[in-house]
Design a protein around this motif. Structure first.
Motif, PDB file in Angstrom:
ATOM      1  N   ILE A 151       0.845  -1.199   0.000  1.00 40.45           N
ATOM      2  CA  ILE A 151       0.000   0.000   0.000  1.00 40.45           C
ATOM      3  C   ILE A 151       0.881   1.250   0.000  1.00 40.45           C
ATOM      4  O   ILE A 151       0.653   2.191  -0.761  1.00 40.45           O
ATOM      5  CB  ILE A 151      -0.934   0.010   1.233  1.00 40.45           C
ATOM      6  N   TRP A 152       1.921   1.245   0.847  1.00 32.41           N
ATOM      7  CA  TRP A 152       2.835   2.388   0.937  1.00 32.41           C
ATOM      8  C   TRP A 152       3.507   2.660  -0.407  1.00 32.41           C
ATOM      9  O   TRP A 152       3.593   3.806  -0.856  1.00 32.41           O
ATOM     10  CB  TRP A 152       3.878   2.095   2.008  1.00 32.41           C
ATOM     11  N   GLU A 153       3.965   1.615  -1.067  1.00 23.04           N
ATOM     12  CA  GLU A 153       4.636   1.784  -2.353  1.00 23.04           C
ATOM     13  C   GLU A 153       3.671   2.308  -3.417  1.00 23.04           C
ATOM     14  O   GLU A 153       4.032   3.166  -4.227  1.00 23.04           O
ATOM     15  CB  GLU A 153       5.249   0.451  -2.796  1.00 23.04           C
ATOM     16  N   ALA A 154       2.432   1.803  -3.395  1.00 23.52           N
ATOM     17  CA  ALA A 154       1.457   2.212  -4.406  1.00 23.52           C
ATOM     18  C   ALA A 154       0.933   3.629  -4.164  1.00 23.52           C
ATOM     19  O   ALA A 154       0.595   4.333  -5.126  1.00 23.52           O
ATOM     20  CB  ALA A 154       0.298   1.230  -4.448  1.00 23.52           C
ATOM     21  N   ILE A 155       0.866   4.055  -2.903  1.00 25.32           N
ATOM     22  CA  ILE A 155       0.481   5.439  -2.608  1.00 25.32           C
ATOM     23  C   ILE A 155       1.409   6.381  -3.361  1.00 25.32           C
ATOM     24  O   ILE A 155       0.995   7.424  -3.876  1.00 25.32           O
ATOM     25  CB  ILE A 155       0.573   5.717  -1.090  1.00 25.32           C
ATOM     26  N   HIS A 184      14.544   2.658  -5.523  1.00 28.63           N
ATOM     27  CA  HIS A 184      14.288   1.645  -6.546  1.00 28.63           C
ATOM     28  C   HIS A 184      13.368   0.564  -5.972  1.00 28.63           C
ATOM     29  O   HIS A 184      13.647  -0.025  -4.937  1.00 28.63           O
ATOM     30  CB  HIS A 184      15.595   1.009  -7.026  1.00 28.63           C
ATOM     31  N   GLY A 185      12.252   0.311  -6.672  1.00 29.86           N
ATOM     32  CA  GLY A 185      11.335  -0.742  -6.249  1.00 29.86           C
ATOM     33  C   GLY A 185      10.413  -0.360  -5.125  1.00 29.86           C
ATOM     34  O   GLY A 185       9.541  -1.143  -4.762  1.00 29.86           O
ATOM     35  N   SER A 186      10.569   0.831  -4.540  1.00 23.75           N
ATOM     36  CA  SER A 186       9.745   1.168  -3.386  1.00 23.75           C
ATOM     37  C   SER A 186       8.681   2.213  -3.703  1.00 23.75           C
ATOM     38  O   SER A 186       8.162   2.857  -2.818  1.00 23.75           O
ATOM     39  CB  SER A 186      10.620   1.654  -2.228  1.00 23.75           C
ATOM     40  N   SER A 187       8.373   2.387  -4.981  1.00 24.39           N
ATOM     41  CA  SER A 187       7.260   3.240  -5.366  1.00 24.39           C
ATOM     42  C   SER A 187       6.685   2.720  -6.681  1.00 24.39           C
ATOM     43  O   SER A 187       7.280   1.864  -7.338  1.00 24.39           O
ATOM     44  CB  SER A 187       7.715   4.692  -5.537  1.00 24.39           C
ATOM     45  N   PHE A 188       5.506   3.254  -7.054  1.00 20.52           N
ATOM     46  CA  PHE A 188       4.897   2.864  -8.319  1.00 20.52           C
ATOM     47  C   PHE A 188       5.266   3.819  -9.453  1.00 20.52           C
ATOM     48  O   PHE A 188       4.673   3.778 -10.523  1.00 20.52           O
ATOM     49  CB  PHE A 188       3.371   2.746  -8.158  1.00 20.52           C
TER      50      PHE A 188
END
Length: 426
Positions: A163-167, A334-338
């Motif tokens: 959820i945090w990454e997709a926010i 890297h990899g921690s967001s959309f």
């Protein structure tokens, strides 16, 4: 809920002219009542944080306007973290921070709201400080099923990690964010070299810019003429000397002028001489934003393509523009967001408008956008979804090109946390 009489005063003329079903100012349980959203009408909730997108209000739809009740700004003077409401305008944010000699990497316009941050946030300062989403420390808000969420960086368990990454990059599809805590930066002086150039000069300047250090970035716009901004943050005397070595390379372009600004907040991008149409009440518009890597040896072929695009534009309201990313935007998270296209160096966008209520002009203008996009795909194959286009035929392709290998994760989150499709559809 308050009935609407078409009183949504916002910058985007498309949405301002929409005849809304309802206008809501408070996030409460009634928003998430599925009876409010008739599947027969395929209605979903439009969210307005700043009002610069054509998706913040539509005919017959409900709009949640966060600007009235979620507009507080508070800077913690010890941590230099700022907490803002989901309806804070970026211009108001940096005006507030300037009182404390702080700043934040907002974009070229001061008009967007928190949606600018949550969809990525590309700034002239991004090369040095990352995207806006890279500076998020915590968020509060609601998922599309009405569940309250409060997430803080480095305090997130494995169940909440996705959820945090997709926010950070895809929040509008499954959440309503009412509060964001952000890192701020020291407010430093800015040198800007700006002015009109021709296509050959633009080609040379793009080549130079791909060697710029992290504190310098290039922005350009090709409307009826080409205007460029080379933006340089000056942190100290040593950096000033290093920066000057690069800026001296621009001395051979006679039309460019050097301007010195006390801070980022003092700069107004895009002079009136460009006669841009964004705030013209007689016109509606759409914009598509792209992403791509260094042009390198492809600069001449890109310039040729750009020239062809501008020769075929249907009216003088159409333009192509671009911002430069790189350095920190390539290295952070890297990899921690959309925001998945971290290798990107350039974010160009294609803008077109037409006289409102003229459906023939609209069709021609949208066709020009799509044709221009197809021509630019070989240079900029991906999408920055700063605007939601679920009302356009390009929506599905834009989603795929924006979220890449994370699109299925986003669809899963959508199914779980917005089961009634209250928020914008995928």
């Amino acid at each position: 809920m308050k009935p609407n009489n078409n009183l949504l005063e916002i910058p985007n003329i498309n949405s301002k002219d929409a005849k809304l079903n309802k206008l809501i100012y408070v996030v409460d349980d009634s928003i998430f009542n599925k009876d409010n959203y008739s599947k027969e009408n395929f209605e979903h909730l439009c969210v307005c944080s700043g009002g610069t997108t054509s998706s913040c209000a539509k005919n017959g739809f409900t709009t949640l306007d966060l600007r009235k009740n979620y507009s507080k700004i508070h800077l913690d003077k010890e941590s230099n973290l700022v907490t803002i409401g989901g309806g804070v305008i970026m211009g108001d944010l940096i005006n507030h921070l300037q009182k404390y000699n702080r700043s934040f990497p907002i974009g070229l316009s001061k008009l967007p709201g928190a949606g600018y941050i949550l969809t990525g946030g590309v700034s002239p300062l991004s090369r040095a400080y990352g995207l806006a989403i890279d500076n998020i420390e915590s968020i509060k808000g609601f998922l599309g099923n009405g569940t309250f969420i409060s997430l803080k960086k480095n305090q997130i368990n494995s169940k909440k990690q996705l959820i945090w990454e997709a926010i950070k990059g895809a929040a509008p599809f499954f959440s309503i964010i009412t509060e964001i805590e952000l890192k701020t930066i020291k407010s430093n002086p800015i040198k800007v070299i700006e002015g009109f150039v021709n296509l050959n000069e633009l080609s040379e300047i793009i080549k130079l810019s791909e060697e710029f250090p992290e504190n310098i970035s290039l922005q350009w716009i090709y409307a009826q003429k080409i205007y460029i901004y080379i933006f340089a943050e000056i942190k100290n005397d040593l950096e000033d000397k290093k920066t000057e070595k690069y800026l001296m390379l621009l001395d051979k372009f006679p039309a460019l002028e050097k301007n010195f600004y006390e801070n980022f907040n003092k700069i107004n991008f895009f002079p009136k001489e460009l006669n841009l149409y964004e705030l013209n009440t007689n016109y509606h518009s759409e914009v598509i934003s792209l992403l791509g890597e260094d042009l390198k040896n492809n600069i001449p072929s890109f310039i040729k393509c750009l020239n062809e695009i501008m020769k075929s534009k249907p009216n003088n309201s159409c333009y192509v523009a671009s911002q430069q990313l790189g350095y920190k935007t390539k290295k952070l998270n890297h990899g921690s967001s959309f925001f998945v296209h971290r290798k990107s160096t350039w974010k160009p966008w294609i803008y077109a408008s037409w006289k409102k209520n003229n459906l023939q002009e609209k069709e021609v203008a949208l066709n020009w956008i799509y044709q221009s996009w197809n021509k630019l795909k070989s240079f900029y194959p991906n999408i920055h979804l700063a605007q939601l286009h679920n009302h356009l035929n390009s929506h599905e392709e834009e989603l795929t090109l924006a979220f890449g290998n994370r699109i299925n994760e986003l669809k899963t989150l959508k199914n779980i946390f917005d089961p009634h499709g209250i928020l914008p559809p995928l």
